[in-house]
Design a protein around this motif. Sequence first.
Motif, PDB file in Angstrom:
ATOM      1  N   LEU A 117       0.648  -1.205  -0.374  1.00 23.14           N
ATOM      2  CA  LEU A 117      -0.032   0.179  -0.124  1.00 23.14           C
ATOM      3  C   LEU A 117       0.865   1.060  -0.142  1.00 23.14           C
ATOM      4  CD1 LEU A 117      -3.090  -1.101   2.514  1.00 23.14           C
ATOM      5  CD2 LEU A 117      -2.682  -0.757   0.072  1.00 23.14           C
ATOM      6  N   ILE A 118       2.024   1.106   0.503  1.00 25.52           N
ATOM      7  CA  ILE A 118       2.943   2.375   0.553  1.00 25.52           C
ATOM      8  C   ILE A 118       3.551   2.830  -0.547  1.00 25.52           C
ATOM      9  CG2 ILE A 118       4.708   3.490   2.229  1.00 25.52           C
ATOM     10  CD1 ILE A 118       4.070   2.165   4.391  1.00 25.52           C
ATOM     11  N   LYS A 119       4.220   1.575  -0.848  1.00 20.80           N
ATOM     12  CA  LYS A 119       4.997   1.549  -2.071  1.00 20.80           C
ATOM     13  C   LYS A 119       3.896   2.662  -3.764  1.00 20.80           C
ATOM     14  CE  LYS A 119       7.796  -1.296  -5.089  1.00 20.80           C
ATOM     15  NZ  LYS A 119       8.634  -2.557  -5.838  1.00 20.80           N
ATOM     16  N   ALA A 120       2.915   1.845  -3.455  1.00 17.43           N
ATOM     17  CA  ALA A 120       1.588   2.138  -4.490  1.00 17.43           C
ATOM     18  C   ALA A 120       1.303   3.051  -4.293  1.00 17.43           C
ATOM     19  CB  ALA A 120       0.294   1.231  -4.790  1.00 17.43           C
ATOM     20  N   GLY A 121       1.339   4.072  -2.967  1.00 18.65           N
ATOM     21  CA  GLY A 121       1.209   5.109  -2.997  1.00 18.65           C
ATOM     22  C   GLY A 121      -0.499   5.298  -2.190  1.00 18.65           C
ATOM     23  N   LYS A 122      -1.007   3.838  -1.666  1.00 19.14           N
ATOM     24  CA  LYS A 122      -2.153   4.608  -1.359  1.00 19.14           C
ATOM     25  C   LYS A 122      -2.191   4.378   0.701  1.00 19.14           C
ATOM     26  CE  LYS A 122      -3.847   1.339  -5.242  1.00 19.14           C
ATOM     27  NZ  LYS A 122      -4.461   0.201  -5.214  1.00 19.14           N
ATOM     28  N   PHE A 123      -1.594   4.656   0.802  1.00 20.79           N
ATOM     29  CA  PHE A 123      -1.127   4.655   2.334  1.00 20.79           C
ATOM     30  C   PHE A 123       0.072   5.906   2.949  1.00 20.79           C
ATOM     31  CE2 PHE A 123      -0.211   3.778   6.994  1.00 20.79           C
ATOM     32  CZ  PHE A 123      -1.651   3.464   6.968  1.00 20.79           C
ATOM     33  N   PRO A 124       0.026   6.697   3.654  1.00 17.81           N
ATOM     34  CA  PRO A 124       1.607   7.358   3.782  1.00 17.81           C
ATOM     35  C   PRO A 124       2.599   6.661   4.115  1.00 17.81           C
ATOM     36  CG  PRO A 124      -0.897   7.725   5.485  1.00 17.81           C
ATOM     37  CD  PRO A 124      -1.301   6.881   4.554  1.00 17.81           C
ATOM     38  N   PRO A 125       3.357   6.952   4.243  1.00 16.08           N
ATOM     39  CA  PRO A 125       4.793   6.369   4.348  1.00 16.08           C
ATOM     40  C   PRO A 125       5.233   6.442   5.335  1.00 16.08           C
ATOM     41  CG  PRO A 125       5.004   7.625   2.786  1.00 16.08           C
ATOM     42  CD  PRO A 125       3.610   7.897   3.680  1.00 16.08           C
ATOM     43  N   PRO A 126       5.980   5.758   6.837  1.00 15.22           N
ATOM     44  CA  PRO A 126       6.336   5.810   7.994  1.00 15.22           C
ATOM     45  C   PRO A 126       7.435   7.275   8.109  1.00 15.22           C
ATOM     46  CG  PRO A 126       7.034   3.811   7.641  1.00 15.22           C
ATOM     47  CD  PRO A 126       6.157   4.102   5.839  1.00 15.22           C
ATOM     48  N   ILE A 127       7.724   7.629   9.663  1.00 16.81           N
ATOM     49  CA  ILE A 127       9.207   8.315   9.287  1.00 16.81           C
ATOM     50  C   ILE A 127       9.830   6.458  10.519  1.00 16.81           C
ATOM     51  CG2 ILE A 127       9.934   9.998  11.060  1.00 16.81           C
ATOM     52  CD1 ILE A 127       7.666  11.401  10.925  1.00 16.81           C
ATOM     53  N   PHE A 185      12.799   5.187  12.438  1.00 17.04           N
ATOM     54  CA  PHE A 185      14.314   5.737  13.781  1.00 17.04           C
ATOM     55  C   PHE A 185      14.189   4.725  13.950  1.00 17.04           C
ATOM     56  CE2 PHE A 185      10.888   8.710  14.942  1.00 17.04           C
ATOM     57  CZ  PHE A 185      11.112  10.439  14.348  1.00 17.04           C
ATOM     58  N   GLY A 186      15.865   4.393  12.936  1.00 20.20           N
ATOM     59  CA  GLY A 186      16.603   3.329  13.704  1.00 20.20           C
ATOM     60  C   GLY A 186      15.615   1.644  12.710  1.00 20.20           C
ATOM     61  N   ARG A 187      14.975   1.442  13.221  1.00 21.01           N
ATOM     62  CA  ARG A 187      14.096   0.064  12.709  1.00 21.01           C
ATOM     63  C   ARG A 187      12.765   0.420  13.294  1.00 21.01           C
ATOM     64  NH1 ARG A 187      15.845  -5.752  15.017  1.00 21.01           N
ATOM     65  NH2 ARG A 187      14.680  -5.954  13.160  1.00 21.01           N
ATOM     66  N   ALA A 188      12.535   1.333  13.848  1.00 19.08           N
ATOM     67  CA  ALA A 188      11.160   1.579  14.121  1.00 19.08           C
ATOM     68  C   ALA A 188      10.477   2.689  12.830  1.00 19.08           C
ATOM     69  CB  ALA A 188      10.767   2.250  15.515  1.00 19.08           C
ATOM     70  N   ARG A 189       8.965   2.441  12.684  1.00 17.56           N
ATOM     71  CA  ARG A 189       8.198   3.422  11.481  1.00 17.56           C
ATOM     72  C   ARG A 189       7.133   3.690  12.407  1.00 17.56           C
ATOM     73  NH1 ARG A 189       9.519  -1.496   9.867  1.00 17.56           N
ATOM     74  NH2 ARG A 189      10.760  -1.707   7.914  1.00 17.56           N
ATOM     75  N   ILE A 190       6.799   4.650  12.056  1.00 24.37           N
ATOM     76  CA  ILE A 190       6.286   5.572  13.299  1.00 24.37           C
ATOM     77  C   ILE A 190       5.370   6.660  11.841  1.00 24.37           C
ATOM     78  CG2 ILE A 190       5.891   7.439  15.466  1.00 24.37           C
ATOM     79  CD1 ILE A 190       7.014   5.066  16.288  1.00 24.37           C
ATOM     80  N   TRP A 191       4.270   6.762  12.230  1.00 23.50           N
ATOM     81  CA  TRP A 191       3.533   7.649  11.277  1.00 23.50           C
ATOM     82  C   TRP A 191       2.805   8.879  11.823  1.00 23.50           C
ATOM     83  CZ3 TRP A 191       4.083   2.088  10.693  1.00 23.50           C
ATOM     84  CH2 TRP A 191       4.468   2.077   9.859  1.00 23.50           C
ATOM     85  N   PRO A 192       2.789   9.688  11.391  1.00 26.93           N
ATOM     86  CA  PRO A 192       2.472  11.342  12.312  1.00 26.93           C
ATOM     87  C   PRO A 192       1.079  11.348  12.552  1.00 26.93           C
ATOM     88  CG  PRO A 192       3.801  11.031  10.147  1.00 26.93           C
ATOM     89  CD  PRO A 192       3.840   9.785  10.456  1.00 26.93           C
ATOM     90  N   ARG A 193       0.579  11.688  13.330  1.00 30.01           N
ATOM     91  CA  ARG A 193      -1.603  12.018  13.538  1.00 30.01           C
ATOM     92  C   ARG A 193      -2.463  12.122  12.343  1.00 30.01           C
ATOM     93  NH1 ARG A 193      -4.300  11.908  18.367  1.00 30.01           N
ATOM     94  NH2 ARG A 193      -2.420  11.289  19.154  1.00 30.01           N
ATOM     95  N   ALA A 194      -1.914  13.275  11.867  1.00 28.98           N
ATOM     96  CA  ALA A 194      -1.947  13.930  10.281  1.00 28.98           C
ATOM     97  C   ALA A 194      -2.086  13.251   9.619  1.00 28.98           C
ATOM     98  CB  ALA A 194      -1.613  15.587  11.257  1.00 28.98           C
ATOM     99  N   ALA A 195      -1.381  12.625   8.926  1.00 31.77           N
ATOM    100  CA  ALA A 195      -0.986  11.723   8.101  1.00 31.77           C
ATOM    101  C   ALA A 195      -2.187  10.344   8.010  1.00 31.77           C
ATOM    102  CB  ALA A 195       0.228  10.976   7.760  1.00 31.77           C
ATOM    103  N   LEU A 196      -1.881  10.113   8.589  1.00 30.67           N
ATOM    104  CA  LEU A 196      -3.697   8.797   9.651  1.00 30.67           C
ATOM    105  C   LEU A 196      -4.332   8.971   9.276  1.00 30.67           C
ATOM    106  CD1 LEU A 196      -1.709   6.622  12.097  1.00 30.67           C
ATOM    107  CD2 LEU A 196      -1.486   5.918   9.907  1.00 30.67           C
ATOM    108  N   GLU A 197      -4.851  10.519  10.232  1.00 27.45           N
ATOM    109  CA  GLU A 197      -5.670  10.937   9.801  1.00 27.45           C
ATOM    110  C   GLU A 197      -6.760  11.473   8.370  1.00 27.45           C
ATOM    111  OE1 GLU A 197      -6.019  14.032  13.198  1.00 27.45           O
ATOM    112  OE2 GLU A 197      -6.595  12.254  14.349  1.00 27.45           O
TER     113      GLU A 197
END
Length: 83
Positions: A30-40, A42-54
């Motif tokens: 979904l991320i690769k196809a541009g259908k879901f926002p990419p994460p930020i 940090f090392g191995r951790a992936r975090i999604w900004p609240r605004a992007a998910l909303e």
Amino acid sequence: MEDVKNHLAAQRSDVLAMLNGASPQTLRRLIKAGKFPPPITFGRARIWPRAALEQWLEREWASLGLPGKGPTIAGKTAGGAAK
């Protein structure tokens, strides 16, 4: 630090749960196809900004033709813990 937590919404496991138990591979597609926002990342951790998910939730809800803004992720902090 609390201000940062208010802007970061979810780790990968929380996002997969939000997508109704989708697999990590489905999330990557979904991320690769541009259908879901990419994460930020940090090392191995992936975090999604609240605004992007909303914004994504609002777009998906509207694409279904349903009234209102749809579900929100309000009340969640990084890691998915309720405030």
